[in-house]
Structure formats: structure tokens, C-alpha cells
Design a protein around this motif. Structure first.
Motif, PDB file in Angstrom:
ATOM      1  N   ASN A  33      39.653  45.858  29.308  1.00  0.00           N
ATOM      2  CA  ASN A  33      41.270  46.026  29.147  1.00  0.00           C
ATOM      3  C   ASN A  33      41.809  46.044  30.487  1.00  0.00           C
ATOM      4  OD1 ASN A  33      40.938  46.688  26.515  1.00  0.00           O
ATOM      5  ND2 ASN A  33      40.711  48.830  26.790  1.00  0.00           N
ATOM      6  N   ASP A  34      41.327  46.512  31.484  1.00  0.00           N
ATOM      7  CA  ASP A  34      41.722  46.198  33.013  1.00  0.00           C
ATOM      8  C   ASP A  34      42.141  44.783  33.212  1.00  0.00           C
ATOM      9  OD1 ASP A  34      41.958  48.820  33.540  1.00  0.00           O
ATOM     10  OD2 ASP A  34      39.669  48.685  34.163  1.00  0.00           O
ATOM     11  N   PHE A  35      41.163  43.831  33.147  1.00  0.00           N
ATOM     12  CA  PHE A  35      41.329  42.297  33.159  1.00  0.00           C
ATOM     13  C   PHE A  35      42.412  41.805  32.309  1.00  0.00           C
ATOM     14  CE2 PHE A  35      40.490  38.116  32.172  1.00  0.00           C
ATOM     15  CZ  PHE A  35      40.379  37.653  33.446  1.00  0.00           C
ATOM     16  N   LEU A  36      42.683  42.251  31.111  1.00  0.00           N
ATOM     17  CA  LEU A  36      43.683  41.548  30.152  1.00  0.00           C
ATOM     18  C   LEU A  36      45.039  42.135  30.680  1.00  0.00           C
ATOM     19  CD1 LEU A  36      41.997  41.967  26.765  1.00  0.00           C
ATOM     20  CD2 LEU A  36      42.470  39.951  28.189  1.00  0.00           C
ATOM     21  N   LYS A  37      45.069  43.529  31.205  1.00  0.00           N
ATOM     22  CA  LYS A  37      46.350  44.043  31.776  1.00  0.00           C
ATOM     23  C   LYS A  37      46.809  43.317  33.018  1.00  0.00           C
ATOM     24  CE  LYS A  37      45.559  48.683  29.974  1.00  0.00           C
ATOM     25  NZ  LYS A  37      45.510  50.199  30.362  1.00  0.00           N
ATOM     26  N   LEU A  38      45.849  42.883  33.621  1.00  0.00           N
ATOM     27  CA  LEU A  38      46.127  42.254  34.841  1.00  0.00           C
ATOM     28  C   LEU A  38      46.598  40.946  34.795  1.00  0.00           C
ATOM     29  CD1 LEU A  38      43.328  43.481  37.481  1.00  0.00           C
ATOM     30  CD2 LEU A  38      45.659  43.596  37.523  1.00  0.00           C
ATOM     31  N   MET A  39      45.941  40.199  33.740  1.00  0.00           N
ATOM     32  CA  MET A  39      46.267  38.822  33.353  1.00  0.00           C
ATOM     33  C   MET A  39      47.969  38.972  32.717  1.00  0.00           C
ATOM     34  SD  MET A  39      43.998  36.232  31.354  1.00  0.00           S
ATOM     35  CE  MET A  39      44.669  35.083  30.185  1.00  0.00           C
ATOM     36  N   THR A  65      35.649  35.700  28.953  1.00  0.00           N
ATOM     37  CA  THR A  65      34.816  35.680  27.673  1.00  0.00           C
ATOM     38  C   THR A  65      33.216  35.421  28.069  1.00  0.00           C
ATOM     39  OG1 THR A  65      36.775  34.605  26.541  1.00  0.00           O
ATOM     40  CG2 THR A  65      34.511  34.308  25.387  1.00  0.00           C
ATOM     41  N   GLN A  66      33.023  34.437  28.936  1.00  0.00           N
ATOM     42  CA  GLN A  66      31.508  34.504  29.311  1.00  0.00           C
ATOM     43  C   GLN A  66      30.708  35.816  29.833  1.00  0.00           C
ATOM     44  OE1 GLN A  66      31.218  31.592  32.526  1.00  0.00           O
ATOM     45  NE2 GLN A  66      29.511  30.695  31.305  1.00  0.00           N
ATOM     46  N   VAL A  67      31.616  36.322  30.732  1.00  0.00           N
ATOM     47  CA  VAL A  67      31.115  37.964  31.100  1.00  0.00           C
ATOM     48  C   VAL A  67      30.879  38.894  30.087  1.00  0.00           C
ATOM     49  CG1 VAL A  67      31.725  39.756  32.636  1.00  0.00           C
ATOM     50  CG2 VAL A  67      32.090  37.644  33.494  1.00  0.00           C
ATOM     51  N   GLU A  68      31.960  38.799  28.994  1.00  0.00           N
ATOM     52  CA  GLU A  68      31.557  39.717  27.934  1.00  0.00           C
ATOM     53  C   GLU A  68      30.559  39.555  27.103  1.00  0.00           C
ATOM     54  OE1 GLU A  68      34.642  41.487  24.501  1.00  0.00           O
ATOM     55  OE2 GLU A  68      34.969  39.402  24.949  1.00  0.00           O
ATOM     56  N   GLN A  69      30.311  38.156  26.841  1.00  0.00           N
ATOM     57  CA  GLN A  69      29.087  37.635  26.309  1.00  0.00           C
ATOM     58  C   GLN A  69      27.785  38.202  26.901  1.00  0.00           C
ATOM     59  OE1 GLN A  69      29.822  33.516  25.308  1.00  0.00           O
ATOM     60  NE2 GLN A  69      31.244  34.139  23.563  1.00  0.00           N
ATOM     61  N   ILE A  70      27.909  37.926  28.138  1.00  0.00           N
ATOM     62  CA  ILE A  70      26.499  38.397  28.926  1.00  0.00           C
ATOM     63  C   ILE A  70      26.186  39.802  28.664  1.00  0.00           C
ATOM     64  CG2 ILE A  70      25.540  38.358  31.191  1.00  0.00           C
ATOM     65  CD1 ILE A  70      27.019  35.527  31.705  1.00  0.00           C
ATOM     66  N   THR A  71      27.622  40.786  29.182  1.00  0.00           N
ATOM     67  CA  THR A  71      27.350  41.903  28.854  1.00  0.00           C
ATOM     68  C   THR A  71      26.856  42.475  27.562  1.00  0.00           C
ATOM     69  OG1 THR A  71      29.045  42.233  30.520  1.00  0.00           O
ATOM     70  CG2 THR A  71      28.691  44.187  29.014  1.00  0.00           C
TER      71      THR A  71
END
Length: 133
Positions: A33-39, A65-71
Motif C-alpha cells: 500500500n505504501d508503494f502504491l500511495k507513493l506512486m 508485481t514481481q516482488v509481490e509474486q515472489i513474496t
């Protein structure tokens, strides 16, 4: 306003959020959520006559998206490992520091990570397991 100024106005120049005295992110880790808020803040703060390069935003979104999938994959692997312990006798360190043994009854995926229920005791972290029989 440039992206850095947008970021500072969103979370505060000194890491505080919304003018509060306590940082909302004390450990300094940005979540999804922090990433999306910054974007979104960067997009809102850009000059409409000189828009930012859309390829940069697409690259950031692809990386996100890639980081989210790895997580998600790492969480699934951790839960899978915990499920394989069901029915096995394990030894773990109790909060008081003593070694306790018991049979694993179930595995749970919670917001704080994967935990086990051992002989009716819930919330046992996988990192506390010291032996598996």
C-alpha cells in the motif's frame, strides 16, 4: 513539485505521516500500500504540461508485481513446510525460554507469518522450532 517533494509531502520530510509525532512505519519497510500511495502521489504531483515518462511508471508497476509474486510464493512455501509438520512431534522454545515438546496439530497463516498449534498452544512461530521427530 518533483517526485521527491511529492514523497516528502505524503510521508513527511522526516518520515512522519500526517504530521503525527510517531512515525507510522517505525522499521522503515515499505509495504504494498505504501508503494502504491507513493506512486499515486508522484502522478498527482506531476506537471500536466510535462508529464513523466509513462514507461518509468510501467517499469515500477512491473517490479512491484514481481516482488509481490515472489513474496506470495515465499509465504506459500513457508505454509507448505508448516503443514508438513502436522502430526510430527517437535521441540520449541517457550516464551520463558524452556524447551517444550509436543505434537503439531495445525498450521495457520496470519498477518505476522506462519504459526503452529502444538498440543493446544497456538501461535508458535516456525523460527522457534528446534527439533522435529
Amino acid at each position: 513539485m518533483n517526485p521527491t517533494e511529492a514523497t516528502n509531502s505524503l510521508i513527511g520530510a522526516n518520515g512522519e505521516s500526517g504530521g503525527s509525532k510517531e512515525p507510522s512505519n517505525a522499521n522503515g519497510v515499505l509495504g504494498q500500500n505504501d508503494f502504491l500511495k507513493l506512486m499515486i502521489a508522484q502522478m498527482q504531483a506531476q506537471n500536466p504540461l510535462e508529464p513523466s515518462n509513462s514507461n518509468e511508471f510501467l517499469n515500477e508497476l512491473a517490479q512491484f508485481t514481481q516482488v509481490e509474486q515472489i513474496t506470495n510464493l515465499a509465504n506459500a512455501n513457508e505454509l507448505s513446510g508448516a503443514v508438513q509438520l502436522i502430526g510430527h512431534t517437535v521441540t520449541y522454545n517457550s516464551p520463558s525460554g524452556e524447551a517444550v515438546s509436543g505434537k503439531v496439530q495445525s498450521a495457520q497463516s496470519t498477518a505476522s507469518g506462519v504459526t503452529l498449534t502444538i498440543e493446544g498452544v497456538t501461535g508458535i512461530s516456525l523460527t522457534g522450532i528446534t527439533n522435529v521427530e
